[in-house]
Design an enzyme around this catalytic site. Structure first.
Site, PDB file in Angstrom:
ATOM      1  N   TYR A 440       0.834  -1.448   0.062  1.00 43.59           N
ATOM      2  CA  TYR A 440       0.169  -0.111   0.122  1.00 43.59           C
ATOM      3  C   TYR A 440       1.005   1.022   0.179  1.00 43.59           C
ATOM      4  O   TYR A 440       2.083   1.169  -0.152  1.00 43.59           O
ATOM      5  CB  TYR A 440      -1.146  -0.069   1.137  1.00 43.59           C
ATOM      6  CG  TYR A 440      -0.708  -0.345   2.568  1.00 43.59           C
ATOM      7  CD1 TYR A 440       0.533   0.150   3.042  1.00 43.59           C
ATOM      8  CD2 TYR A 440      -1.565  -0.578   3.525  1.00 43.59           C
ATOM      9  CE1 TYR A 440       1.014   0.008   4.424  1.00 43.59           C
ATOM     10  CE2 TYR A 440      -1.353  -0.583   4.894  1.00 43.59           C
ATOM     11  CZ  TYR A 440      -0.266  -0.307   5.137  1.00 43.59           C
ATOM     12  OH  TYR A 440       0.027  -0.495   6.467  1.00 43.59           O
ATOM     13  N   GLU A 441       0.118   2.269  -0.292  1.00 38.31           N
ATOM     14  CA  GLU A 441       0.741   3.788  -0.192  1.00 38.31           C
ATOM     15  C   GLU A 441       1.683   3.777  -1.658  1.00 38.31           C
ATOM     16  O   GLU A 441       2.846   4.347  -1.770  1.00 38.31           O
ATOM     17  CB  GLU A 441       1.715   4.158   0.845  1.00 38.31           C
ATOM     18  CG  GLU A 441       1.040   4.577   1.886  1.00 38.31           C
ATOM     19  CD  GLU A 441       0.325   5.640   1.268  1.00 38.31           C
ATOM     20  OE1 GLU A 441       0.255   6.485   0.557  1.00 38.31           O
ATOM     21  OE2 GLU A 441      -1.165   5.616   1.673  1.00 38.31           O
ATOM     22  N   GLY A 442       1.182   3.237  -2.635  1.00 41.31           N
ATOM     23  CA  GLY A 442       2.007   2.857  -4.049  1.00 41.31           C
ATOM     24  C   GLY A 442       2.892   1.490  -3.665  1.00 41.31           C
ATOM     25  O   GLY A 442       3.839   1.786  -2.936  1.00 41.31           O
ATOM     26  N   GLN A 447       7.265   2.815  -6.455  1.00 37.24           N
ATOM     27  CA  GLN A 447       8.076   3.782  -5.853  1.00 37.24           C
ATOM     28  C   GLN A 447       9.492   3.934  -6.537  1.00 37.24           C
ATOM     29  O   GLN A 447      10.057   5.065  -6.764  1.00 37.24           O
ATOM     30  CB  GLN A 447       8.509   3.532  -4.412  1.00 37.24           C
ATOM     31  CG  GLN A 447       7.339   3.356  -3.316  1.00 37.24           C
ATOM     32  CD  GLN A 447       6.533   4.576  -3.211  1.00 37.24           C
ATOM     33  OE1 GLN A 447       6.877   5.554  -3.107  1.00 37.24           O
ATOM     34  NE2 GLN A 447       5.309   4.515  -3.300  1.00 37.24           N
TER      35      GLN A 447
END
Ligand SMILES: Cc1cc2nc3c(=O)[nH]c(=O)nc-3n(C[C@H](O)[C@H](O)[C@H](O)COP(=O)(O)OP(=O)(O)OC[C@H]3O[C@@H](n4cnc5c(N)ncnc54)[C@H](O)[C@@H]3O)c2cc1C
Length: 594
Positions: A440-442, A447
């Site tokens: 999650y969060e990319g 990233q």
């Protein structure tokens, strides 16, 4: 069952001796953060983490969250009481703007407290963590009226917060987002659509939840250029600040998932829910990035925090478990067997783990200090350097610390052998919980693409050039310090390889974009190892100053640092080789052959 003791000595070493935060007393909030105050805050945080949050970590995992027929969700037993203690302790507002009820202390201190919360109970920490991220986005992009309306209660911990990006057909590619917003002519919008996987989306810890929702205003352009961000409270807020009627947002279900069972991951249905634009029309992603960047650092911190708690439990087991004899002859002949910590391979796992976690803590806190400098430094040059640094390091921290956090959680599980696989011991929960942080969060691969595709060449490569120049300066300034030499040599080696990889990227990525994609993750790891080498060199320098103090902490710090130099820095060679192999072998197989 697992235990957690906050590594206060190491935290204080990083804050006071490596980063010397007292040097920044000219910055707002830092003058109030004297060594005594910092110690007192960390000690209180440590007590809460060990005595309140960790004891409900395993039970929370087993019980999970429960959705009821009316769509309400209850958190596991003990979570409400623990949240009350967290709230009453004022932890939510530690570093927030005093104008809205925060205590205005340095962000770096809030990061240290978050480390303890996440290590003790990652699923719990996500509830206040998401609320804090939502509050930061409102603080950065909201109107005065919005700030007055929402922030005091969010900062007091009375109201929660969420971030709503993901939809069933749209995860990484937010340009596909379908949720829609229809203007009502009075400044409000009706928001409709379905969001999935929303962490802390519905729960019983707070009386209200402030959802930040990405949606497309009717007639907005296709793709990411037509996305706006909205504030959608679970309960509408009356003029006098009291709670009004229930808004049109409901929890359709909660996901059955691999880990973080005590955090409710919700399908949220928006059915003409009333919302208000946050920031500018069609610039929603930019506003959401305030929350996402903060959340990415928080997720990197989760990786490091899980690594710490898993290490503590793996090390304790290794000192206790008797199996086999030391290769060099019995270490404890009076016992039926030696403790497994005598075996080099068990040491390998624990030392890898320890060298990573201590280095990662120094790197993470140093990054948090840049977070403070970014918002608080008086001069523009320092603010810009800090902004460059944060932009460059955020994807690296998020990705590397979560990859290694997960890997080391499995290492610690391995130290327990078969017992590590059995639920009762608690180690397999760390592995399951740590796994989501890579997604999650990319997702981590995204990233790495962000790093090589956007961050590296931004402003002509100013951020990485400034970072490498700082490393060179540190090495030059410390030449002649013979005891530090192994650390400086290791740092120079890592940085040299990172520079070579950066030059390779410059020469090969534009000619074939697949080269950038294929090499991105190894490039990210190489950069991370350079940052860690720098963090370790700074830590070693501080430890050397106290090496004759008689305190074993400093001696052990140097031994662990030397292990990092000898056993971890060599990984940079393989990452460089892989970077330079480019895309050819990776892309050769036709898709139908998979
Ligand atoms: C427990 C949990 C909690 C979550 N909490 C939230 C939350 O609070 N709010 C929220 O909005 N979302 C949340 N999410 C959603 C999460 O952020 C997404 O799952 C994640 O961003 C990936 O999206 P996806 O699952 O659709 O995967 P996809 O986007 O379908 O990606 C699948 C794979 O393909 C790769 N990939 C995709 N596109 C590319 C590309 N262009 N180049 C290279 N590789 C690519 C990805 O790296 C990934 O490995 C949560 C998810 C989970 C499981």
């Amino acid at each position: 069952m697992t235990t957690y003791t906050a590594p206060l000595k190491d935290m204080q070493f990083v804050l006071n001796e490596v980063l010397q935060i007292s040097k920044y007393s000219n910055l707002p909030g830092f003058a109030d953060a004297s060594e005594d105050v910092v110690s007192a805050i960390l000690e209180e945080g440590a007590k809460m983490a060990s005595n309140v949050l960790h004891p409900i970590n395993h039970s929370g995992d087993k019980e999970g969250c429960t959705r009821h027929e009316d769509g309400s969700v209850t958190t596991p037993k003990g979570f409400k009481e623990a949240y009350e203690i967290y709230k009453q302790g004022g932890w939510q507002g530690l570093s927030f703007d005093p104008e809205y009820g925060g205590q205005g202390l340095p962000y770096i201190l809030a990061v240290a407290v978050s480390e303890m919360v996440s290590a003790a109970n990652m699923a719990f920490g996500m509830y206040p963590g998401l609320a804090r991220g939502a509050a930061d986005a409102i603080h950065a992009h909201g109107t005065d009226e919005q700030k007055q309306k929402y922030l005091p209660n969010m900062i007091a911990g009375e109201w929660g917060g969420t971030m709503n990006l993901t939809e069933p057909h749209c995860g990484t590619d937010l340009g596909l987002l379908k949720s829609k917003a229809v203007p009502q002519g009075d400044g409000s919008y009706k928001i409709s659509g379905q969001k999935i996987f929303i962490s802390a989306g519905e729960h019983d810890l707070t009386e209200n939840i402030i959802h930040l929702v990405l949606a497309r205003i009717e007639g907005a352009p296709e793709g990411v250029k037509g996305i706006s961000l909205f504030i959608v409270p679970k309960f509408l807020v009356n003029e006098d600040g009291s709670l009004g009627e229930r808004n049109g947002v409901s929890c359709g279900s909660i996901e059955e998932k691999m880990g973080i069972h005590a955090n409710s991951t919700c399908v949220l249905n928006y059915d003409e829910a009333t919302g208000w634009l946050l920031g500018e029309e069609n610039k929603g992603l930019r506003a959401m990035f305030t929350m996402m960047n903060e959340a990415r650092l928080g997720v990197g911190l989760q990786g490091m925090a899980i690594s710490e708690v898993a290490y503590q439990n793996g090390a304790a087991y290794a000192k206790d478990r008797l199996q086999g004899r030391a290769l060099t002859g019995p270490a404890e002949p009076e016992k039926p067997a030696d403790p497994i910590i005598v075996h080099p391979d068990v040491r390998r796992m624990l030392m890898d783990h320890r060298a990573f976690t201590e280095g990662a803590r120094a790197w993470m806190y140093w990054s948090a200090l840049y977070g403070d400098l970014h918002t608080k430094a008086e001069d523009e040059a320092t603010r810009q350097k800090a902004d460059d640094y944060m932009g460059l390091m955020t994807p690296i921290l998020k990705s590397y610390l979560t990859e290694k956090g997960y890997w080391h959680a499995t290492n610690a599980q391995q130290v327990l052998g078969g017992h590590g696989y059995i639920q009762e011991w608690g180690m397999e929960q760390f592995v399951r919980d740590a796994r989501i942080a890579m997604i999650y969060e990319g997702a981590n691969g995204i990233q790495a693409l962000d790093l090589v595709g956007r961050k590296l060449m931004k402003d002509g490569g100013r951020a990485w050039q400034t970072f490498f120049a700082e490393v060179d300066e540190f090495i030059a300034d410390n030449q002649g310090n013979e005891e530090l030499k192994p650390f400086l040599d290791g740092l120079a080696l890592a940085k040299g390889r990172a520079l070579e990889a950066t030059q390779w990227m410059g020469a090969n990525a534009m000619a074939n974009f697949n080269n950038a994609g294929a090499s991105s993750m190894d490039y990210l790891c190489l950069f991370a190892l350079t940052a860690l080498s720098y963090a370790w060199a700074q830590s070693a320098k501080a430890a050397l100053e106290k090496k004759d103090s008689g305190d074993d902490f400093y001696k052990n710090k140097l031994i662990t640092g030397k292990y990092f130099v000898d056993r971890i820095i060599p990984e940079t060679a393989s990452h460089l080789d892989k970077v330079k192999s480019g895309a050819e072998a990776m892309m050769a197989l036709p898709a139908e052959a998979f």
